[in-house]
Design a protein around this motif. Structure first.
Motif, short mmCIF file in Angstrom:
data_model
loop_
_atom_site.label_atom_id
_atom_site.label_comp_id
_atom_site.label_asym_id
_atom_site.label_seq_id
_atom_site.Cartn_x
_atom_site.Cartn_y
_atom_site.Cartn_z
N ALA A 1 38.05 54.92 57.31
CA ALA A 1 39.37 54.40 56.92
C ALA A 1 39.62 54.84 55.48
O ALA A 1 38.69 55.13 54.72
N ARG A 2 40.89 54.89 55.11
CA ARG A 2 41.21 55.17 53.71
C ARG A 2 40.87 53.96 52.87
O ARG A 2 41.32 52.85 53.17
N PRO A 3 40.08 54.13 51.81
CA PRO A 3 39.80 52.99 50.94
C PRO A 3 41.08 52.54 50.25
O PRO A 3 41.95 53.35 49.94
N ARG A 4 41.18 51.22 50.02
CA ARG A 4 42.41 50.65 49.46
C ARG A 4 42.06 49.66 48.36
O ARG A 4 41.26 48.74 48.57
N SER A 5 42.65 49.86 47.18
CA SER A 5 42.54 48.84 46.15
C SER A 5 43.15 47.54 46.68
O SER A 5 44.07 47.56 47.49
N ALA A 6 42.62 46.40 46.21
CA ALA A 6 43.09 45.11 46.72
C ALA A 6 42.74 44.01 45.75
O ALA A 6 41.89 44.16 44.87
N THR A 7 43.38 42.87 45.94
CA THR A 7 43.13 41.66 45.17
C THR A 7 42.25 40.72 45.97
O THR A 7 42.43 40.56 47.19
N LEU A 8 41.30 40.08 45.30
CA LEU A 8 40.46 39.06 45.91
C LEU A 8 40.81 37.69 45.32
O LEU A 8 41.12 37.58 44.13
N ALA A 9 40.73 36.66 46.14
CA ALA A 9 40.79 35.27 45.68
C ALA A 9 39.39 34.68 45.88
O ALA A 9 38.90 34.60 47.01
N VAL A 10 38.74 34.31 44.79
CA VAL A 10 37.35 33.83 44.82
C VAL A 10 37.34 32.35 44.48
O VAL A 10 37.96 31.92 43.49
N GLN A 11 36.60 31.57 45.30
CA GLN A 11 36.53 30.12 45.09
C GLN A 11 35.11 29.61 45.37
O GLN A 11 34.35 30.23 46.14
N ARG A 12 34.76 28.49 44.74
CA ARG A 12 33.55 27.79 45.14
C ARG A 12 33.73 27.23 46.54
O ARG A 12 34.82 26.76 46.89
N ARG A 13 32.68 27.24 47.32
CA ARG A 13 32.77 26.71 48.68
C ARG A 13 33.07 25.21 48.70
O ARG A 13 33.68 24.71 49.64
N ASP A 14 32.64 24.50 47.62
CA ASP A 14 32.90 23.07 47.57
C ASP A 14 34.20 22.73 46.83
O ASP A 14 34.50 21.57 46.59
N GLY A 15 34.97 23.76 46.49
CA GLY A 15 36.25 23.54 45.82
C GLY A 15 36.14 23.26 44.33
O GLY A 15 37.13 22.90 43.70
N GLY A 16 34.97 23.44 43.74
CA GLY A 16 34.76 23.15 42.33
C GLY A 16 35.32 24.22 41.41
O GLY A 16 35.94 25.19 41.84
N ILE A 17 35.08 24.02 40.14
CA ILE A 17 35.59 24.92 39.11
C ILE A 17 34.79 26.22 39.11
O ILE A 17 33.55 26.21 39.15
N VAL A 18 35.50 27.35 39.06
CA VAL A 18 34.82 28.64 39.05
C VAL A 18 34.08 28.82 37.73
O VAL A 18 34.51 28.35 36.67
N GLY A 19 32.93 29.47 37.82
CA GLY A 19 32.09 29.64 36.65
C GLY A 19 31.02 28.58 36.50
O GLY A 19 30.23 28.61 35.56
N THR A 20 30.99 27.64 37.46
CA THR A 20 29.98 26.58 37.45
C THR A 20 29.14 26.66 38.70
O THR A 20 29.42 27.45 39.60
#
Length: 617
Positions: free
Chosen positions: A598-617
């Motif tokens: 497939a043609r590679p495609r730049s894209a945006t990701l949305a990253v979250q903690r699985r428990d809904g907590g603050i990212v970076g912790t």
């Protein structure tokens, strides 16, 4: 030298943090969970997305996805056969700088840059068989997207259609404002007044104003201008310094769109290399090229407020041996981020003072004013008027003796301390014959790894002309004695070529890397894996690897939502094995499992903690 982190901004600067980030921002002291408590991920050459086990990610808005303009939402054609008209309302290529403008607790606008095109992927015929239609499609594939997103129980989703949806690209009509508008050097046959221009492209890093508009930065614009090779002999030294040289173009736009022919329209390149202000809330608004901020290979337009309420904007010029700049507005900012505030602040970026930075040995530095008639910046020095100083800001920096840097890119301001951090991506020509030697701020000859510089303005005021500086990171593989790497803590994860740089509202520093595709996983980069995003706690010096991208990609354009529960980040040019795009991709991410599927495609990701907590912790 170590900066005094105990000194925090006074009340006026604390108000500036609220103005820029919103009243709902939280501090590290209020953060539940342990800072950098996530499981750091190892350096890896795996062809996919690697995140800590406590986290998950979703894919949003890949190249070719509909932007959400109601009248037309064409689907992506996997064979690259979408028309130029399709591409004008689809996600552009090579997502880069990005910001999230909240519309409520679970909804907002994602505004992002599209830096450049890979012509091998953009069209079925690859980089051959240029036509006027292909030029239009290519220019439509750069610029800016405004999309609306919403958090649902199942995750983040794009709102389709959306009344906010918009593409700004290489043919979008724009106004030129500020001191250089109307200058003889800005006038062309198509625009004799020198105050209007079609388009923005080569959009890399960005900024956001205190009144809620988006600043997109025109970086490597020079490669899109060209002409017959023999015309290069007619160029002035000022034109050569900015790189729009006939015969040296990356693509042959000039053969099918005459405005890109420097031999016929030598002033057209002067109308690019600017910071462009866009109102994301009004899809009918006209973008504004703000010439008071100076012309360069524009990288970053990071805003903060001075103690007396003016706006200061930090900018890099992303080329070897170029400068770091600062703009301080003449007028104070009218508080607010609503439509009334955007109207009230409409001319703030048209008047002010532009500076270039000098980093002295011993950890002190000065902002050197670039003003016509002062310090040799005058007619005798080649500057006919104040507009010339802005159009040729690089040359003005030469005259005042600013420090030539190792590719200054993104700049970030700590929301609590006011410290300013800047990535220097690298400079393999430092110390080469006939080139500047290593110096205090750029301490390594043949600097292949880059680093992160930081400074604190005197009196904790962004309007100051003096500052204290040091190195936060001298990047590289610390296990290689030739790297001369230095990290702020013994257990910091190593990286190379820092590029993207963003603080969240809690004071965590998100670092994205851009090691060139041909060198990833090889030689001096062998131990560093694919390009990655790391998270740093400047208070302790700890740095942990948070995300690793697929083969060939750059990780860039990070932004954290106001509640700090979601981190959006862009994966740019997956599969890139050569920087000129001439070789077959080594990834098919995100649509295929094996290269070539497939043609590679730049894209945006949305990253979250699985428990809904603050990212970076």
């Amino acid at each position: 030298m170590t900066l005094d982190r105990r000194h925090l901004f006074k009340t006026s600067a604390a108000a500036a943090v609220v103005a820029l980030l919103g009243e709902g921002c939280t501090s590290l002291a209020a953060t539940p969970g342990r800072v950098l408590g996530f499981t750091g991920v190892p350096a890896t050459l795996a062809d996919g997305i690697t995140v800590p086990p406590e986290y998950r990610y979703e894919l949003l808005y890949p190249w070719g996805a509909p932007t959400g303009v109601a009248a037309s939402m064409p689907a992506f054609a996997p064979d690259g056969s979408n028309s130029a008209a399709d591409q004008a309302v689809q996600a552009g290529m090579h997502h880069d700088g990005m910001h999230f403008f909240a519309l409520g607790a679970d909804r907002g606008l994602l505004v992002m840059n599209h830096e450049y095109t890979d012509e091998q992927l953009l069209n079925p015929a690859g980089a051959t068989q240029w036509t006027a239609e292909r030029v239009r499609k290519s220019l439509h594939a750069m610029g800016v997207s405004v999309i609306e997103v919403e958090r649902k129980p199942q995750g983040w989703r794009q709102v389709l259609p959306s009344r906010y949806a918009r593409r700004v690209h290489g043919y979008t009509p724009m106004r030129i404002t500020g001191p250089a508008a109307g200058s003889p050097r800005m006038r062309t046959a198509a625009n004799p007044a020198g105050d209007q221009v079609f388009g923005t492209f080569a959009n890399c890093a960005m900024g956001v104003t205190p009144w809620g508009t988006y600043l997109t930065c025109e970086e490597n614009f020079h490669g899109y201008f060209g002409g017959p090779k023999e015309a290069a002999a007619q160029l002035t030294e000022a034109q050569r310094r900015y790189g729009a040289i006939p015969g040296g173009q990356w693509v042959d736009y000039w053969r099918f769109d005459e405005r890109f022919d420097v031999s016929k329209h030598p002033n057209e390149p002067n109308r690019f290399g600017w910071v462009v202000e866009i109102d994301p809330f009004d899809p009918d608004s006209v973008p504004l090229k703000r010439t008071a901020l100076g012309r360069k290979r524009q990288e970053s337009a990071t805003c903060t407020l001075t103690k007396d309420g003016r706006v200061a904007i930090y900018m890099g010029d992303d080329a070897r041996f170029e400068y770091i700049f600062k703009f301080v507005s003449r007028d104070k900012v009218v508080p607010g981020q609503d439509a009334a505030a955007r109207r009230a602040n409409r001319s703030v970026l048209d008047h002010g003072t532009l500076y270039a930075a000098r980093y002295d040995a011993g950890g002190r530095g000065q902002w050197l004013e670039l003003r016509h008639g002062q310090g040799g910046i005058d007619a005798a020095g080649g500057f006919a008027d104040p507009a010339d100083v802005l159009i040729h800001a690089r040359l003005a920096g030469d005259i005042v003796g600013a420090t030539r840097m190792d590719r200054p890119e993104w700049i970030a301001v700590h929301p609590q301390t006011g410290e300013v951090y800047a990535t220097l991506t690298g400079n393999d020509q430092r110390g080469a014959p006939g080139r500047p030697a290593a110096d205090a701020a750029n301490p390594r000859a043949g600097n292949i790894y880059g680093g992160i510089l930081r400074w604190r303005e005197d009196d904790a005021d962004a309007a100051s002309t003096g500052f204290a500086w040091d190195h936060f990171v001298v990047a590289g593989d610390p296990k290689r004695p030739d790297a001369s790497a230095r990290y702020p803590s013994a257990d910091a994860d190593a990286f190379g070529n820092p590029d993207g740089l963003v603080f969240d509202s809690g004071g965590l520093l998100w670092i994205q890397t851009d090691m060139g595709g041909p060198g990833i996983g090889k030689g001096p980069m062998a131990a560093l894996g694919n390009n990655a995003m790391l998270c740093a706690d400047p208070a302790t010096g700890r740095i942990k690897r948070f995300l690793v991208g697929p083969n060939g990609c750059e990780v860039t354009g990070c932004v954290v939502t106001p509640d700090r529960r979601t981190l959006f980040v862009n994966i740019q040019h997956p599969g890139e094995t050569r920087e000129d795009g001439s070789a077959a991709p080594n990834s098919a991410w995100p649509d295929g499992k094996l290269p070539g599927s497939a043609r590679p495609r730049s894209a945006t990701l949305a990253v979250q903690r699985r428990d809904g907590g603050i990212v970076g912790t």
